[in-house]
Design an enzyme around this catalytic site. Structure first.
Site, PDB file in Angstrom:
ATOM      1  N   SER A  13     -44.246 -15.097  29.443  1.00 12.16           N
ATOM      2  CA  SER A  13     -43.064 -14.226  29.513  1.00 12.16           C
ATOM      3  C   SER A  13     -43.297 -12.944  30.301  1.00 12.16           C
ATOM      4  CB  SER A  13     -42.584 -13.889  28.093  1.00 12.16           C
ATOM      5  OG  SER A  13     -43.666 -13.479  27.293  1.00 12.16           O
ATOM      6  N   SER A 149     -61.710 -12.491  30.766  1.00 14.16           N
ATOM      7  CA  SER A 149     -61.651 -11.064  31.102  1.00 14.16           C
ATOM      8  C   SER A 149     -63.036 -10.592  31.513  1.00 14.16           C
ATOM      9  CB  SER A 149     -61.203 -10.270  29.870  1.00 14.16           C
ATOM     10  OG  SER A 149     -61.424  -8.887  30.064  1.00 14.16           O
ATOM     11  N   TYR A 162     -62.351  -7.847  20.848  1.00 16.27           N
ATOM     12  CA  TYR A 162     -61.775  -8.401  22.088  1.00 16.27           C
ATOM     13  C   TYR A 162     -62.900  -8.965  22.964  1.00 16.27           C
ATOM     14  CZ  TYR A 162     -58.956  -8.596  26.401  1.00 16.27           C
ATOM     15  OH  TYR A 162     -58.306  -9.008  27.546  1.00 16.27           O
ATOM     16  N   LYS A 166     -63.445 -12.994  24.210  1.00 20.31           N
ATOM     17  CA  LYS A 166     -63.471 -13.447  25.607  1.00 20.31           C
ATOM     18  C   LYS A 166     -64.815 -14.102  25.956  1.00 20.31           C
ATOM     19  CE  LYS A 166     -59.261 -12.258  26.719  1.00 20.31           C
ATOM     20  NZ  LYS A 166     -58.242 -13.281  27.054  1.00 20.31           N
TER      21      LYS A 166
HETATM   22  P1  NAP Z   1     -49.399  -8.659  28.149  1.00 21.03           P
HETATM   23  O1  NAP Z   1     -48.721  -8.018  29.298  1.00 21.03           O
HETATM   24  O2  NAP Z   1     -49.564  -7.881  26.889  1.00 21.03           O
HETATM   25  O3  NAP Z   1     -48.637 -10.040  27.814  1.00 21.03           O
HETATM   26  C1  NAP Z   1     -49.110 -10.826  26.751  1.00 21.03           C
HETATM   27  C2  NAP Z   1     -48.417 -12.161  26.779  1.00 21.03           C
HETATM   28  O4  NAP Z   1     -48.952 -13.000  25.735  1.00 21.03           O
HETATM   29  C3  NAP Z   1     -46.918 -12.056  26.508  1.00 21.03           C
HETATM   30  O5  NAP Z   1     -46.284 -13.071  27.248  1.00 21.03           O
HETATM   31  C4  NAP Z   1     -46.822 -12.343  25.007  1.00 21.03           C
HETATM   32  O6  NAP Z   1     -45.550 -12.862  24.612  1.00 21.03           O
HETATM   33  C5  NAP Z   1     -47.895 -13.409  24.874  1.00 21.03           C
HETATM   34  N1  NAP Z   1     -48.461 -13.535  23.517  1.00 21.03           N
HETATM   35  C6  NAP Z   1     -49.154 -12.630  22.802  1.00 21.03           C
HETATM   36  N2  NAP Z   1     -49.546 -13.152  21.619  1.00 21.03           N
HETATM   37  C7  NAP Z   1     -49.084 -14.428  21.608  1.00 21.03           C
HETATM   38  C8  NAP Z   1     -49.161 -15.483  20.661  1.00 21.03           C
HETATM   39  N3  NAP Z   1     -49.804 -15.348  19.479  1.00 21.03           N
HETATM   40  N4  NAP Z   1     -48.569 -16.674  20.962  1.00 21.03           N
HETATM   41  C9  NAP Z   1     -47.910 -16.844  22.140  1.00 21.03           C
HETATM   42  N5  NAP Z   1     -47.820 -15.875  23.079  1.00 21.03           N
HETATM   43  C10 NAP Z   1     -48.398 -14.681  22.807  1.00 21.03           C
HETATM   44  O7  NAP Z   1     -50.873  -9.144  28.537  1.00 21.03           O
HETATM   45  P2  NAP Z   1     -51.535  -9.421  29.982  1.00 21.03           P
HETATM   46  O8  NAP Z   1     -52.175  -8.169  30.434  1.00 21.03           O
HETATM   47  O9  NAP Z   1     -50.583 -10.124  30.842  1.00 21.03           O
HETATM   48  O10 NAP Z   1     -52.712 -10.396  29.545  1.00 21.03           O
HETATM   49  C11 NAP Z   1     -52.625 -11.811  29.685  1.00 21.03           C
HETATM   50  C12 NAP Z   1     -54.015 -12.387  29.461  1.00 21.03           C
HETATM   51  O11 NAP Z   1     -54.914 -11.836  30.420  1.00 21.03           O
HETATM   52  C13 NAP Z   1     -54.615 -12.073  28.102  1.00 21.03           C
HETATM   53  O12 NAP Z   1     -55.369 -13.172  27.659  1.00 21.03           O
HETATM   54  C14 NAP Z   1     -55.527 -10.895  28.386  1.00 21.03           C
HETATM   55  O13 NAP Z   1     -56.569 -10.806  27.440  1.00 21.03           O
HETATM   56  C15 NAP Z   1     -56.018 -11.250  29.757  1.00 21.03           C
HETATM   57  N6  NAP Z   1     -56.508 -10.134  30.568  1.00 21.03           N
HETATM   58  C16 NAP Z   1     -55.729  -9.053  30.855  1.00 21.03           C
HETATM   59  C17 NAP Z   1     -56.230  -8.040  31.663  1.00 21.03           C
HETATM   60  C18 NAP Z   1     -55.438  -6.822  32.061  1.00 21.03           C
HETATM   61  O14 NAP Z   1     -56.020  -5.875  32.637  1.00 21.03           O
HETATM   62  N7  NAP Z   1     -54.133  -6.783  31.834  1.00 21.03           N
HETATM   63  C19 NAP Z   1     -57.529  -8.128  32.153  1.00 21.03           C
HETATM   64  C20 NAP Z   1     -58.295  -9.234  31.838  1.00 21.03           C
HETATM   65  C21 NAP Z   1     -57.769 -10.240  31.053  1.00 21.03           C
HETATM   66  P3  NAP Z   1     -44.281 -11.870  24.298  1.00 21.03           P
HETATM   67  O15 NAP Z   1     -43.759 -11.436  25.636  1.00 21.03           O
HETATM   68  O16 NAP Z   1     -43.332 -12.734  23.550  1.00 21.03           O
HETATM   69  O17 NAP Z   1     -44.818 -10.724  23.484  1.00 21.03           O
END
Ligand code: NAP
Length: 260
Positions: A13, A149, A162, A166
């Site tokens: 989403s 990550s 966290y 990972k």
């Molecule tokens: P985000 O913007 O917070 O979005 C999180 C997404 O996960 C949203 O679509 C949320 O749905 C969904 N979600 C959370 N808990 C869930 C659950 N229990 N069941 C189903 N869906 C769930 O996060 P992001 O930054 O895009 O991160 C995405 C992935 O990349 C994660 O695994 C994160 O650890 C990893 N990551 C992020 C970064 C960074 O810098 N942003 C860096 C490295 C890795 P809703 O919209 O319904 O809330």
């Protein structure tokens, strides 16, 4: 059964998940956009996918819950009749960052359930489905991508649960890569650096990392964008790495390089 290949993207989403969905749509995949509570964002992702000329469906499911994972897979199969690609992207950060001398067990469990237990068991569940589809020659190939990550190899004393989730996910990739190769299912880890999303949009977090960039955090010294992670997943989805499995794609501006 859908003619186009189908991708199931957890947490599609918003943020990185949306970036992945849009890049997969560009290479022709129909997409199941999973979300947990933000229906409006999931519908917006679907709208953008459909503008690119492919089909999309949303499915609310908490990937941390066994019954919801079953529902998610059943719904995808009912709507599309196939799953060619699973992207385990959904992930959460601790609600409060606490020093590892203070981590509470509830936060530890919450993070591990969503970021590690969920992708392990969803991979297991979807892999069984993919094996049946491959054996029936209903699909030609299949792949699974886990979004980890830089925290899988970088310590943070106020982010322990966290980091552990990972690091565990790195091993999930290796395990399933070794186990599923005989069926022609390839498994990859995409390892993002600091990406501009809601997860990193809090003022304290943004200011902290902006300060790190100011002193030269990575060779490509800037925030990454969700579509840059999406493009790595799209390359996997296109089948660009046919002689690789268990591979890690670092989408981090070179952060992982040691320098002296
Ligand atoms: P985000 O913007 O917070 O979005 C999180 C997404 O996960 C949203 O679509 C949320 O749905 C969904 N979600 C959370 N808990 C869930 C659950 N229990 N069941 C189903 N869906 C769930 O996060 P992001 O930054 O895009 O991160 C995405 C992935 O990349 C994660 O695994 C994160 O650890 C990893 N990551 C992020 C970064 C960074 O810098 N942003 C860096 C490295 C890795 P809703 O919209 O319904 O809330």
């Amino acid at each position: 059964m859908a003619e186009r290949k189908v991708a199931l993207v957890t947490g599609g989403s918003r943020g990185i998940g949306r970036g992945i969905c849009l890049e997969l749509a560009k290479v022709g995949y129909s997409i199941l956009v999973n979300y947990i509570e933000n229906l409006g964002a999931a519908e917006e992702t679907c709208r953008c996918i459909e503008e690119l000329g492919v089909a999309a469906e949303t499915c609310q499911a908490d990937v941390a819950a066994t019954a919801d994972r079953d529902l998610l897979v059943a719904f995808t199969m009912e709507r599309f009749g196939r799953i060619d690609l699973l992207v385990n992207n959904a992930g959460i950060a601790p609600a409060v960052r606490k020093d590892i001398l203070e981590t509470d067990e509830a936060s530890f469990d919450r993070i591990l359930y969503t970021n590690l237990r969920a992708p392990y068991f969803l991979t297991q569940r979807v892999a069984r489905e993919m094996i049946e589809l491959l054996e029936a020659r209903a699909i030609e190939s299949a792949a699974i991508v886990n979004v980890s990550s830089i925290r899988s190899f970088t310590t943070a004393r106020n982010y322990g649960e966290y980091c552990i989730s990972k690091t565990g996910l790195t091993m999930v990739t290796k395990l399933f890569a070794a186990r599923l190769a005989e069926y022609g299912i390839r498994v990859y880890e995409v390892c993002p650096g600091l990406i501009e999303t809601d997860m990193t949009s809090g003022e304290t977090v943004r200011t902290y990392y902006d300060g790190k960039f100011a002193t030269g955090l990575a060779p490509i010294n800037r925030w990454g964008k969700p579509e840059e992670v999406g493009r790595a997943v799209a390359a996997i989805a296109r089948g660009d790495f046919p002689y690789s499995t268990g591979m890690v794609l670092h989408i981090d501006g070179g952060f992982h390089l040691r320098q002296l």
